[in-house]
Design a protein around this motif. Sequence first.
Motif, PDB file in Angstrom:
ATOM      1  N   ASN A  28       0.988  -1.296   0.066  1.00 24.82           N
ATOM      2  CA  ASN A  28      -0.152  -0.036   0.150  1.00 24.82           C
ATOM      3  C   ASN A  28       0.856   1.227   0.176  1.00 24.82           C
ATOM      4  O   ASN A  28       1.825   1.389   0.673  1.00 24.82           O
ATOM      5  CB  ASN A  28      -0.777   0.040   1.239  1.00 24.82           C
ATOM      6  CG  ASN A  28      -1.988   1.106   1.163  1.00 24.82           C
ATOM      7  OD1 ASN A  28      -1.918   2.057   1.264  1.00 24.82           O
ATOM      8  ND2 ASN A  28      -3.260   0.444   0.793  1.00 24.82           N
ATOM      9  N   ASP A  29       0.470   2.352  -0.870  1.00 24.44           N
ATOM     10  CA  ASP A  29       1.235   3.496  -0.795  1.00 24.44           C
ATOM     11  C   ASP A  29       0.440   4.590  -0.482  1.00 24.44           C
ATOM     12  O   ASP A  29       1.038   5.867  -0.789  1.00 24.44           O
ATOM     13  CB  ASP A  29       1.969   3.585  -1.932  1.00 24.44           C
ATOM     14  CG  ASP A  29       1.264   3.806  -3.507  1.00 24.44           C
ATOM     15  OD1 ASP A  29      -0.068   3.965  -3.066  1.00 24.44           O
ATOM     16  OD2 ASP A  29       1.540   4.143  -4.510  1.00 24.44           O
ATOM     17  N   GLY A  30      -0.726   4.366   0.188  1.00 22.26           N
ATOM     18  CA  GLY A  30      -1.544   5.428   0.356  1.00 22.26           C
ATOM     19  C   GLY A  30      -2.423   6.231  -0.626  1.00 22.26           C
ATOM     20  O   GLY A  30      -3.443   7.035  -0.263  1.00 22.26           O
ATOM     21  N   SER A  31      -2.073   5.617  -1.808  1.00 20.32           N
ATOM     22  CA  SER A  31      -2.843   6.494  -3.095  1.00 20.32           C
ATOM     23  C   SER A  31      -4.249   5.993  -3.083  1.00 20.32           C
ATOM     24  O   SER A  31      -4.883   6.539  -3.688  1.00 20.32           O
ATOM     25  CB  SER A  31      -2.003   6.178  -4.376  1.00 20.32           C
ATOM     26  OG  SER A  31      -2.001   4.627  -4.647  1.00 20.32           O
ATOM     27  N   CYS A  32      -4.608   4.794  -2.339  1.00 22.66           N
ATOM     28  CA  CYS A  32      -6.054   4.183  -2.401  1.00 22.66           C
ATOM     29  C   CYS A  32      -6.097   3.492  -1.270  1.00 22.66           C
ATOM     30  O   CYS A  32      -5.212   2.848  -0.808  1.00 22.66           O
ATOM     31  CB  CYS A  32      -6.437   3.699  -3.797  1.00 22.66           C
ATOM     32  SG  CYS A  32      -5.283   2.167  -4.336  1.00 22.66           S
ATOM     33  N   PHE A  33      -7.445   2.915  -1.181  1.00 18.86           N
ATOM     34  CA  PHE A  33      -7.698   1.988  -0.280  1.00 18.86           C
ATOM     35  C   PHE A  33      -7.072   0.581  -0.375  1.00 18.86           C
ATOM     36  O   PHE A  33      -6.380   0.259   0.367  1.00 18.86           O
ATOM     37  CB  PHE A  33      -9.341   1.911  -0.117  1.00 18.86           C
ATOM     38  CG  PHE A  33      -9.856   1.433   1.175  1.00 18.86           C
ATOM     39  CD1 PHE A  33      -9.841   2.093   2.360  1.00 18.86           C
ATOM     40  CD2 PHE A  33      -9.685  -0.133   0.872  1.00 18.86           C
ATOM     41  CE1 PHE A  33     -10.096   1.043   3.458  1.00 18.86           C
ATOM     42  CE2 PHE A  33     -10.226  -1.018   2.307  1.00 18.86           C
ATOM     43  CZ  PHE A  33     -10.361  -0.162   3.388  1.00 18.86           C
ATOM     44  N   GLY A  34      -7.331   0.060  -1.667  1.00 18.04           N
ATOM     45  CA  GLY A  34      -6.666  -1.130  -1.843  1.00 18.04           C
ATOM     46  C   GLY A  34      -5.381  -1.477  -1.796  1.00 18.04           C
ATOM     47  O   GLY A  34      -4.666  -0.398  -2.187  1.00 18.04           O
ATOM     48  N   ASN A  35      -4.875  -2.747  -1.583  1.00 20.20           N
ATOM     49  CA  ASN A  35      -3.716  -2.869  -1.698  1.00 20.20           C
ATOM     50  C   ASN A  35      -3.189  -3.690  -3.216  1.00 20.20           C
ATOM     51  O   ASN A  35      -4.065  -3.957  -3.766  1.00 20.20           O
ATOM     52  CB  ASN A  35      -3.193  -3.936  -0.769  1.00 20.20           C
ATOM     53  CG  ASN A  35      -3.310  -3.421   0.690  1.00 20.20           C
ATOM     54  OD1 ASN A  35      -3.304  -2.146   0.967  1.00 20.20           O
ATOM     55  ND2 ASN A  35      -3.850  -4.263   1.269  1.00 20.20           N
ATOM     56  N   LEU A  36      -1.791  -3.506  -3.419  1.00 14.33           N
ATOM     57  CA  LEU A  36      -1.585  -4.097  -4.675  1.00 14.33           C
ATOM     58  C   LEU A  36      -0.846  -5.356  -4.390  1.00 14.33           C
ATOM     59  O   LEU A  36       0.110  -5.705  -3.528  1.00 14.33           O
ATOM     60  CB  LEU A  36      -0.542  -3.309  -5.347  1.00 14.33           C
ATOM     61  CG  LEU A  36       0.085  -4.013  -6.768  1.00 14.33           C
ATOM     62  CD1 LEU A  36      -0.962  -4.110  -8.085  1.00 14.33           C
ATOM     63  CD2 LEU A  36       1.451  -3.121  -7.224  1.00 14.33           C
ATOM     64  N   GLN A  37      -1.321  -6.704  -4.964  1.00 10.72           N
ATOM     65  CA  GLN A  37      -0.595  -7.904  -4.773  1.00 10.72           C
ATOM     66  C   GLN A  37       0.642  -7.930  -5.687  1.00 10.72           C
ATOM     67  O   GLN A  37       0.722  -7.802  -6.786  1.00 10.72           O
ATOM     68  CB  GLN A  37      -1.608  -8.925  -5.088  1.00 10.72           C
ATOM     69  CG  GLN A  37      -0.962 -10.329  -4.822  1.00 10.72           C
ATOM     70  CD  GLN A  37      -2.044 -11.539  -4.628  1.00 10.72           C
ATOM     71  OE1 GLN A  37      -2.777 -11.701  -3.712  1.00 10.72           O
ATOM     72  NE2 GLN A  37      -1.843 -12.252  -5.797  1.00 10.72           N
ATOM     73  N   VAL A  38       1.968  -8.196  -4.678  1.00 10.92           N
ATOM     74  CA  VAL A  38       2.923  -8.328  -5.428  1.00 10.92           C
ATOM     75  C   VAL A  38       3.301  -9.920  -5.384  1.00 10.92           C
ATOM     76  O   VAL A  38       3.354 -10.212  -4.127  1.00 10.92           O
ATOM     77  CB  VAL A  38       3.998  -7.482  -4.660  1.00 10.92           C
ATOM     78  CG1 VAL A  38       5.341  -7.681  -5.555  1.00 10.92           C
ATOM     79  CG2 VAL A  38       3.877  -5.914  -4.899  1.00 10.92           C
ATOM     80  N   THR A  91      -8.621   2.743   8.039  1.00 12.76           N
ATOM     81  CA  THR A  91      -9.662   3.429   8.575  1.00 12.76           C
ATOM     82  C   THR A  91      -9.247   4.997   8.246  1.00 12.76           C
ATOM     83  O   THR A  91      -9.866   5.825   7.684  1.00 12.76           O
ATOM     84  CB  THR A  91     -10.092   3.350   9.893  1.00 12.76           C
ATOM     85  OG1 THR A  91     -10.560   2.032   9.988  1.00 12.76           O
ATOM     86  CG2 THR A  91     -11.327   4.347  10.356  1.00 12.76           C
ATOM     87  N   PHE A  92      -7.872   5.213   8.964  1.00 16.08           N
ATOM     88  CA  PHE A  92      -7.519   6.474   9.039  1.00 16.08           C
ATOM     89  C   PHE A  92      -6.841   7.129   7.459  1.00 16.08           C
ATOM     90  O   PHE A  92      -6.934   8.211   7.127  1.00 16.08           O
ATOM     91  CB  PHE A  92      -6.512   6.745  10.213  1.00 16.08           C
ATOM     92  CG  PHE A  92      -7.308   6.880  11.572  1.00 16.08           C
ATOM     93  CD1 PHE A  92      -7.792   7.775  11.728  1.00 16.08           C
ATOM     94  CD2 PHE A  92      -7.352   5.429  12.087  1.00 16.08           C
ATOM     95  CE1 PHE A  92      -8.580   7.899  13.084  1.00 16.08           C
ATOM     96  CE2 PHE A  92      -8.031   5.311  13.081  1.00 16.08           C
ATOM     97  CZ  PHE A  92      -8.467   6.619  13.796  1.00 16.08           C
ATOM     98  N   GLY A  93      -6.412   6.149   6.766  1.00 16.11           N
ATOM     99  CA  GLY A  93      -6.137   6.362   5.255  1.00 16.11           C
ATOM    100  C   GLY A  93      -7.372   6.739   4.510  1.00 16.11           C
ATOM    101  O   GLY A  93      -7.212   8.033   3.934  1.00 16.11           O
ATOM    102  N   ALA A  94      -8.545   5.990   4.921  1.00 16.67           N
ATOM    103  CA  ALA A  94      -9.658   6.341   3.889  1.00 16.67           C
ATOM    104  C   ALA A  94     -10.146   7.673   4.616  1.00 16.67           C
ATOM    105  O   ALA A  94     -10.661   8.506   3.793  1.00 16.67           O
ATOM    106  CB  ALA A  94     -10.675   5.245   4.254  1.00 16.67           C
ATOM    107  N   VAL A  95     -10.011   8.023   5.808  1.00 15.19           N
ATOM    108  CA  VAL A  95     -10.662   9.178   6.193  1.00 15.19           C
ATOM    109  C   VAL A  95      -9.866  10.454   5.722  1.00 15.19           C
ATOM    110  O   VAL A  95     -10.508  11.473   5.290  1.00 15.19           O
ATOM    111  CB  VAL A  95     -10.359   9.379   7.941  1.00 15.19           C
ATOM    112  CG1 VAL A  95     -10.776  10.742   8.592  1.00 15.19           C
ATOM    113  CG2 VAL A  95     -11.526   8.551   8.304  1.00 15.19           C
ATOM    114  N   ALA A  96      -8.436  10.204   5.689  1.00 13.58           N
ATOM    115  CA  ALA A  96      -7.872  11.092   5.134  1.00 13.58           C
ATOM    116  C   ALA A  96      -8.086  11.513   3.892  1.00 13.58           C
ATOM    117  O   ALA A  96      -8.235  12.869   3.232  1.00 13.58           O
ATOM    118  CB  ALA A  96      -6.368  11.019   5.422  1.00 13.58           C
TER     119      ALA A  96
END
Length: 464
Positions: A42-52, A132-137
Amino acid sequence: MSQWISVREARQASSVGGEREVRGWVRTRRDSKGGFSFLELNDGSCFGNLQVVVPGEIENYTTEVQRLTAGCSVVVLGDLQESPAKGQATELHATSVKVIGWADPENYPLQKKRHSFEKLREWAHLRPRTNTFGAVARVRHQISQSIHQFYHEEGFYYCNTPVITASDCEGAGEMFRVTTIDLEGLAARGGKVDYGFDFFEKPTFLTVSGQLEAETYATALGRVYTFGPTFRAENSNTSRHLAEFWMVEPEAAFFDLQDNMQLAERFLKRVFSDCLEHCSEDMEFFDQRIEKGKLQQLQSVIEKPFTHLSYTKAIEILTSCNESFEYPVSWGTDLQAEHERYLTEKYVQGPVILTDYPSCIKPFYMRLSDDEKTVAAMDVLVPGVGEIIGGRQREDRLEVLQNRMSESDLAEKEYWWYLDLRRYGSVPHAGFGLGLERAVQYATGMANIRDVVPFPRTPGNAEF
Ligand code: ATP
Ligand code: MN
């Protein structure tokens, strides 16, 4: 050369194909029996993660990749491919994983275990890394953007009113003092204050509202809005009050209360529909995990016209309903949160605009109505939060304003500039204030206002 893209971009199927670089923090690592590992990045750019997907063949696989834990920062190079897995369009097949920063799993507080919001407030420096707090931001950012866009499109100019002020805005709240006087030295010298030695040579405070200053620009530029930090030293330890919060205050010349109510309604609808449109992933999370039914609730706020009720009608409703309130109500008393919540949550079950409050409970600058008992005030209440907007049409008649000021024991000479606006080319004008945090609270369903601002300031608490 590989291209550095965000997790947000990487998750969009259209960007599949070719070598990419992604930089972010590991959320989880899972090792497969097949001799390879999955990283959720996750890099904060969106809610979801990237699977590597990391093959066992890469050089530092056993020495580093298999030691990765939550919170480690990495730069991953790889091939972006369509993902066979459910719930994600793409995945990155790593050709190299470079560890930038380790996060000692013994000490890093945000391990897999869930923490309460109360606990996370103690780690306000780390909590934006949680879902949660990433989404709030991100939602808070969106709302701020929508505010600027909405007013710009409606022809309002952004106006910056001072944070340090000498006028107290007629008791919108208790104020914080601004001074350079050495308080400890003062106590030692016997305690008599001489403002002649203070920075501004008079008492000054942090602003509780930019509204009076905004009026000066509204009566010149027509339509303006302020949007900035506001401070209230009120000792209210509630889930809806902060000592430092952000407020948007539009003010428009040639606007009456009707125009003002319509503006407020268009404004709220725009803000919430932008959240649904531009933060859909974050909003779905709030709907599922924070407040069930949030999406549908906001959708109906956007679609249905707001209910209007006069204060007098509201008092009738409150005194004839069978609800037992802690504070009694009667015509002439200020409504308490419990009354506001009854009206919006039980009676209307949606947003309601209350208008025409008794003049005795409202400040001097609100326009006195023909009945001479009420003023052209309007509050917008929403379920779960209560008051989200407080507004009014202004008293634009010089004499009436002067009378109201003397009734409130306000010295005309302190407000000479405010009275000038009524002396020279006075016009009807109106505006309101929306607390940004209350809007974020309503949009997300977060129960406590301390969890929708990065670093909450409340009585006894100014950490970070
Ligand atoms: P309340 O009755 O909820 O204390 P208020 O009537 O004192 O609010 P106003 O002076 O009308 O508030 O301010 C305009 C808006 O600013 C409010 O409608 C609310 O959205 C927001 N607001 C006011 N006080 C606070 C606070 N302490 N923390 C966060 N937001 C606030
Ligand atoms: Mn108010």
